[in-house]
Scaffold this motif. Structure first.
Motif, PDB file in Angstrom:
ATOM      1  N   GLN A  86      10.423  -5.968 -24.162  1.00  0.00           N
ATOM      2  CA  GLN A  86       9.781  -4.939 -24.997  1.00  0.00           C
ATOM      3  C   GLN A  86      10.723  -4.454 -26.083  1.00  0.00           C
ATOM      4  OE1 GLN A  86      10.564  -1.430 -24.947  1.00  0.00           O
ATOM      5  NE2 GLN A  86       8.685  -0.405 -25.618  1.00  0.00           N
ATOM      6  N   SER A  87      12.040  -4.619 -25.852  1.00  0.00           N
ATOM      7  CA  SER A  87      13.048  -4.145 -26.800  1.00  0.00           C
ATOM      8  C   SER A  87      14.124  -5.210 -26.973  1.00  0.00           C
ATOM      9  CB  SER A  87      13.689  -2.852 -26.276  1.00  0.00           C
ATOM     10  OG  SER A  87      14.348  -3.096 -25.040  1.00  0.00           O
ATOM     11  N   HIS A  88      14.890  -5.081 -28.040  1.00  0.00           N
ATOM     12  CA  HIS A  88      16.037  -5.971 -28.221  1.00  0.00           C
ATOM     13  C   HIS A  88      17.022  -5.765 -27.074  1.00  0.00           C
ATOM     14  CE1 HIS A  88      19.033  -8.358 -30.315  1.00  0.00           C
ATOM     15  NE2 HIS A  88      19.909  -7.420 -30.045  1.00  0.00           N
ATOM     16  N   ARG A  89      17.152  -4.522 -26.669  1.00  0.00           N
ATOM     17  CA  ARG A  89      18.066  -4.213 -25.577  1.00  0.00           C
ATOM     18  C   ARG A  89      17.698  -4.981 -24.299  1.00  0.00           C
ATOM     19  NH1 ARG A  89      18.448   0.575 -21.357  1.00  0.00           N
ATOM     20  NH2 ARG A  89      20.475   0.053 -20.532  1.00  0.00           N
ATOM     21  N   SER A  90      16.399  -5.052 -23.982  1.00  0.00           N
ATOM     22  CA  SER A  90      16.007  -5.766 -22.759  1.00  0.00           C
ATOM     23  C   SER A  90      16.198  -7.272 -22.906  1.00  0.00           C
ATOM     24  CB  SER A  90      14.566  -5.430 -22.356  1.00  0.00           C
ATOM     25  OG  SER A  90      13.668  -5.658 -23.394  1.00  0.00           O
ATOM     26  N   SER A  91      16.077  -7.807 -24.126  1.00  0.00           N
ATOM     27  CA  SER A  91      16.342  -9.240 -24.312  1.00  0.00           C
ATOM     28  C   SER A  91      17.824  -9.545 -24.085  1.00  0.00           C
ATOM     29  CB  SER A  91      15.903  -9.698 -25.707  1.00  0.00           C
ATOM     30  OG  SER A  91      16.755  -9.198 -26.715  1.00  0.00           O
ATOM     31  N   GLY A 113      18.027  11.106 -25.129  1.00  0.00           N
ATOM     32  CA  GLY A 113      17.612  10.543 -23.852  1.00  0.00           C
ATOM     33  C   GLY A 113      18.233   9.185 -23.582  1.00  0.00           C
ATOM     34  N   GLU A 114      17.935   8.658 -22.390  1.00  0.00           N
ATOM     35  CA  GLU A 114      18.497   7.372 -21.970  1.00  0.00           C
ATOM     36  C   GLU A 114      17.847   6.195 -22.708  1.00  0.00           C
ATOM     37  OE1 GLU A 114      21.123   6.780 -20.086  1.00  0.00           O
ATOM     38  OE2 GLU A 114      21.358   8.956 -20.029  1.00  0.00           O
ATOM     39  N   ASN A 115      16.581   6.344 -23.067  1.00  0.00           N
ATOM     40  CA  ASN A 115      15.851   5.318 -23.826  1.00  0.00           C
ATOM     41  C   ASN A 115      16.021   3.905 -23.256  1.00  0.00           C
ATOM     42  OD1 ASN A 115      14.865   7.287 -25.497  1.00  0.00           O
ATOM     43  ND2 ASN A 115      16.458   7.039 -27.026  1.00  0.00           N
ATOM     44  N   PRO A 116      15.458   3.682 -22.054  1.00  0.00           N
ATOM     45  CA  PRO A 116      15.577   2.373 -21.414  1.00  0.00           C
ATOM     46  C   PRO A 116      14.823   1.271 -22.139  1.00  0.00           C
ATOM     47  CG  PRO A 116      14.109   3.797 -20.168  1.00  0.00           C
ATOM     48  CD  PRO A 116      14.729   4.650 -21.226  1.00  0.00           C
ATOM     49  N   GLY A 117      13.842   1.657 -22.958  1.00  0.00           N
ATOM     50  CA  GLY A 117      13.117   0.709 -23.804  1.00  0.00           C
ATOM     51  C   GLY A 117      12.912   1.357 -25.160  1.00  0.00           C
ATOM     52  N   ARG A 118      12.052   0.754 -25.986  1.00  0.00           N
ATOM     53  CA  ARG A 118      11.778   1.366 -27.295  1.00  0.00           C
ATOM     54  C   ARG A 118      10.893   2.577 -27.070  1.00  0.00           C
ATOM     55  NH1 ARG A 118      10.248  -3.231 -31.544  1.00  0.00           N
ATOM     56  NH2 ARG A 118      10.370  -1.463 -32.939  1.00  0.00           N
ATOM     57  N   GLY A 174      21.033   3.503 -24.274  1.00  0.00           N
ATOM     58  CA  GLY A 174      19.998   2.489 -24.107  1.00  0.00           C
ATOM     59  C   GLY A 174      19.648   1.773 -25.384  1.00  0.00           C
ATOM     60  N   SER A 175      18.357   1.668 -25.659  1.00  0.00           N
ATOM     61  CA  SER A 175      17.901   0.910 -26.822  1.00  0.00           C
ATOM     62  C   SER A 175      18.284   1.575 -28.141  1.00  0.00           C
ATOM     63  CB  SER A 175      16.380   0.725 -26.758  1.00  0.00           C
ATOM     64  OG  SER A 175      15.725   1.965 -26.818  1.00  0.00           O
ATOM     65  N   SER A 176      18.568   2.887 -28.120  1.00  0.00           N
ATOM     66  CA  SER A 176      18.931   3.580 -29.365  1.00  0.00           C
ATOM     67  C   SER A 176      20.223   3.039 -29.978  1.00  0.00           C
ATOM     68  CB  SER A 176      19.085   5.084 -29.106  1.00  0.00           C
ATOM     69  OG  SER A 176      17.853   5.642 -28.726  1.00  0.00           O
ATOM     70  N   ALA A 177      21.035   2.395 -29.154  1.00  0.00           N
ATOM     71  CA  ALA A 177      22.297   1.845 -29.663  1.00  0.00           C
ATOM     72  C   ALA A 177      22.062   0.652 -30.583  1.00  0.00           C
ATOM     73  CB  ALA A 177      23.185   1.421 -28.486  1.00  0.00           C
ATOM     74  N   TYR A 178      20.898   0.021 -30.465  1.00  0.00           N
ATOM     75  CA  TYR A 178      20.623  -1.206 -31.212  1.00  0.00           C
ATOM     76  C   TYR A 178      19.784  -0.897 -32.460  1.00  0.00           C
ATOM     77  CZ  TYR A 178      22.144  -3.539 -26.949  1.00  0.00           C
ATOM     78  OH  TYR A 178      22.878  -3.957 -25.867  1.00  0.00           O
ATOM     79  N   TYR A 179      20.248  -1.342 -33.594  1.00  0.00           N
ATOM     80  CA  TYR A 179      19.503  -1.127 -34.835  1.00  0.00           C
ATOM     81  C   TYR A 179      18.129  -1.783 -34.761  1.00  0.00           C
ATOM     82  CZ  TYR A 179      18.225  -1.029 -39.768  1.00  0.00           C
ATOM     83  OH  TYR A 179      17.553  -0.808 -40.938  1.00  0.00           O
ATOM     84  N   GLU A 180      18.030  -2.931 -34.080  1.00  0.00           N
ATOM     85  CA  GLU A 180      16.744  -3.631 -33.966  1.00  0.00           C
ATOM     86  C   GLU A 180      15.680  -2.758 -33.293  1.00  0.00           C
ATOM     87  OE1 GLU A 180      19.966  -6.835 -33.773  1.00  0.00           O
ATOM     88  OE2 GLU A 180      19.676  -4.769 -33.068  1.00  0.00           O
ATOM     89  N   ASP A 181      16.108  -1.838 -32.425  1.00  0.00           N
ATOM     90  CA  ASP A 181      15.169  -0.982 -31.700  1.00  0.00           C
ATOM     91  C   ASP A 181      14.981   0.386 -32.342  1.00  0.00           C
ATOM     92  OD1 ASP A 181      14.690  -2.909 -29.745  1.00  0.00           O
ATOM     93  OD2 ASP A 181      16.360  -2.258 -28.511  1.00  0.00           O
ATOM     94  N   ASP A 216       8.057   1.820 -41.450  1.00  0.00           N
ATOM     95  CA  ASP A 216       7.300   0.610 -41.786  1.00  0.00           C
ATOM     96  C   ASP A 216       7.219  -0.328 -40.586  1.00  0.00           C
ATOM     97  OD1 ASP A 216       6.909   1.564 -44.321  1.00  0.00           O
ATOM     98  OD2 ASP A 216       8.450   0.313 -45.262  1.00  0.00           O
ATOM     99  N   MET A 217       8.318  -0.450 -39.861  1.00  0.00           N
ATOM    100  CA  MET A 217       8.324  -1.304 -38.676  1.00  0.00           C
ATOM    101  C   MET A 217       7.359  -0.778 -37.622  1.00  0.00           C
ATOM    102  SD  MET A 217       9.720  -1.646 -35.352  1.00  0.00           S
ATOM    103  CE  MET A 217      11.257  -0.751 -35.231  1.00  0.00           C
ATOM    104  N   VAL A 218       7.386   0.545 -37.389  1.00  0.00           N
ATOM    105  CA  VAL A 218       6.502   1.160 -36.389  1.00  0.00           C
ATOM    106  C   VAL A 218       5.028   0.963 -36.776  1.00  0.00           C
ATOM    107  CG1 VAL A 218       5.739   3.384 -35.455  1.00  0.00           C
ATOM    108  CG2 VAL A 218       8.179   2.838 -35.546  1.00  0.00           C
ATOM    109  N   LEU A 219       4.714   1.124 -38.050  1.00  0.00           N
ATOM    110  CA  LEU A 219       3.328   0.993 -38.497  1.00  0.00           C
ATOM    111  C   LEU A 219       2.826  -0.451 -38.431  1.00  0.00           C
ATOM    112  CD1 LEU A 219       3.162   3.429 -41.561  1.00  0.00           C
ATOM    113  CD2 LEU A 219       2.576   3.880 -39.173  1.00  0.00           C
ATOM    114  N   SER A 220       3.740  -1.404 -38.367  1.00  0.00           N
ATOM    115  CA  SER A 220       3.331  -2.822 -38.292  1.00  0.00           C
ATOM    116  C   SER A 220       3.264  -3.340 -36.858  1.00  0.00           C
ATOM    117  CB  SER A 220       4.315  -3.689 -39.091  1.00  0.00           C
ATOM    118  OG  SER A 220       5.571  -3.774 -38.421  1.00  0.00           O
TER     119      SER A 220
END
Length: 328
Positions: free
Chosen positions: A143-148, A236-241, A261-268, A310-314
């Motif tokens: 679901q997130s770059h972090r989980s990949s 928060g911990e943000n385990p996913g996006r 969590g996922s907040s550390a990654y720009y992709e997320d 823009d990413m969220v809206l797509s």
């Protein structure tokens, strides 16, 4: 690759009555597959309960199933919180959807401790857990770059990982909406269920600021509040996006966040580094200075959040295209 046939059942496993990001994503999946004209889409609640579908998800089309056959034609969508089911259905094709890496770790540790306790007390139990074995009919959705990253760290081959991210509640996605901010509104929004320790320290050290918790509200109320506000703060911990981060940017809120969590990654979380902080007591003055600067100079900050918005809206369109690619 997943083998989908017209006779396949797609069975989505979900905890009952839960109103959090993961269950919403699972109900969204059902709804979207129906919209794309797939048949035989079913929700399977574990454990089974009366009125298992939470009222919040009435906007999503679902059909509940109570029994099914373990068959190679069937495709089981299993959230990472229920990986103990992988070996229960050896014949079916199975997809683990990694919606929350941290939640998986917590539940897995609990189940292993519980199993060890009963093994010592009574008898040796067969290990029913899934431990990232390279099974031929098990596939992974990140679901997130972090989980990949987490999956690759556990030796899952890249060709068995698909990037499948849910999208925010359609209520937030009105493309004709015009958002007019009241720049005199200096309140700060936050989720009281997340980053409690960090947020309480920030509130304690800023008696001159007004903090508003987002709680006991439906989606329409949250949207209206975000549309009037300038800033959302999240440590928060943000385990996913995270859903609320995405909802806030859809309503043109600036964001200040931690790097958990996922907040550390720009992709997320596609916001500049200057809006992300490694929280510590020593950093509180710098964080509060940034908060005040955003509130006082909102118009100069909000353009830096356009990429993320823009990413969220797509995301809904990307989600649709990915499902059509997987279930072709």
């Amino acid at each position: 690759m997943i083998s989908y046939k017209n006779t396949s059942k797609i069975i989505i496993f979900c905890p009952p009555k839960k109103v959090t990001g993961g269950p919403e994503a699972l109900h969204q999946l059902s709804n979207k597959l129906y919209e794309l004209n797939y048949d035989n889409i079913f929700m399977y609640y574990v454990p089974q309960r009366q009125n298992a579908k939470a009222k919040n998800y009435d906007i999503y089309k679902t059909q509940e199933i109570h029994t099914f056959e373990d068959s190679p034609e069937n495709i089981l969508i299993i959230p990472e919180s229920m990986t103990f089911l992988i070996k229960k259905y050896p014949k079916s094709q199975k997809v683990i959807w990694w919606l929350s890496v941290d939640f998986y770790k917590i539940l897995m540790d609990y189940r292993i401790r519980k199993q060890s306790f009963f093994t010592k007390l009574f008898y040796k139990q067969t290990d029913k857990e899934y431990h990232f074995e390279n099974l031929p009919n098990v596939f992974q959705w990140a679901q997130s770059h972090r989980s990949s990253v987490y999956l690759k760290d556990h030796n899952i081959p890249e060709n068995k990982i698909d990037y499948v991210c849910d999208y925010i509640n359609p209520i937030f996605l009105n493309k004709d909406q015009v958002i007019n901010k009241d720049l005199s509104n200096k309140t700060i929004l936050y989720n009281p269920k997340k980053g409690k320790k960090e947020i309480s320290e920030l509130i304690k050290n800023s008696p001159e600021l007004t903090w508003i918790p987002i709680q006991n509200m439906n989606a329409h109320q949250i949207k209206d509040l975000m549309a009037k506000s300038l800033l959302y703060v999240d440590f928060g911990e943000n385990p996913g996006r995270d859903k609320m981060l995405r909802e806030s940017v859809s309503q043109d809120c600036c964001i200040i966040s931690g790097r958990n969590g996922s907040s550390a990654y720009y992709e997320d979380l596609m916001i500049p580094d200057e809006y992300k902080f490694d929280f510590s007591l020593e950093k509180i003055p710098a964080i509060l200075e940034k908060i005040k600067d955003v509130l006082d100079n909102y118009s100069s900050h909000i353009p830096y959040f356009k990429t993320y918005k823009d990413m969220v809206l797509s995301e809904e369109t990307v989600f649709e295209e990915k499902l059509k690619e997987i279930f072709k």
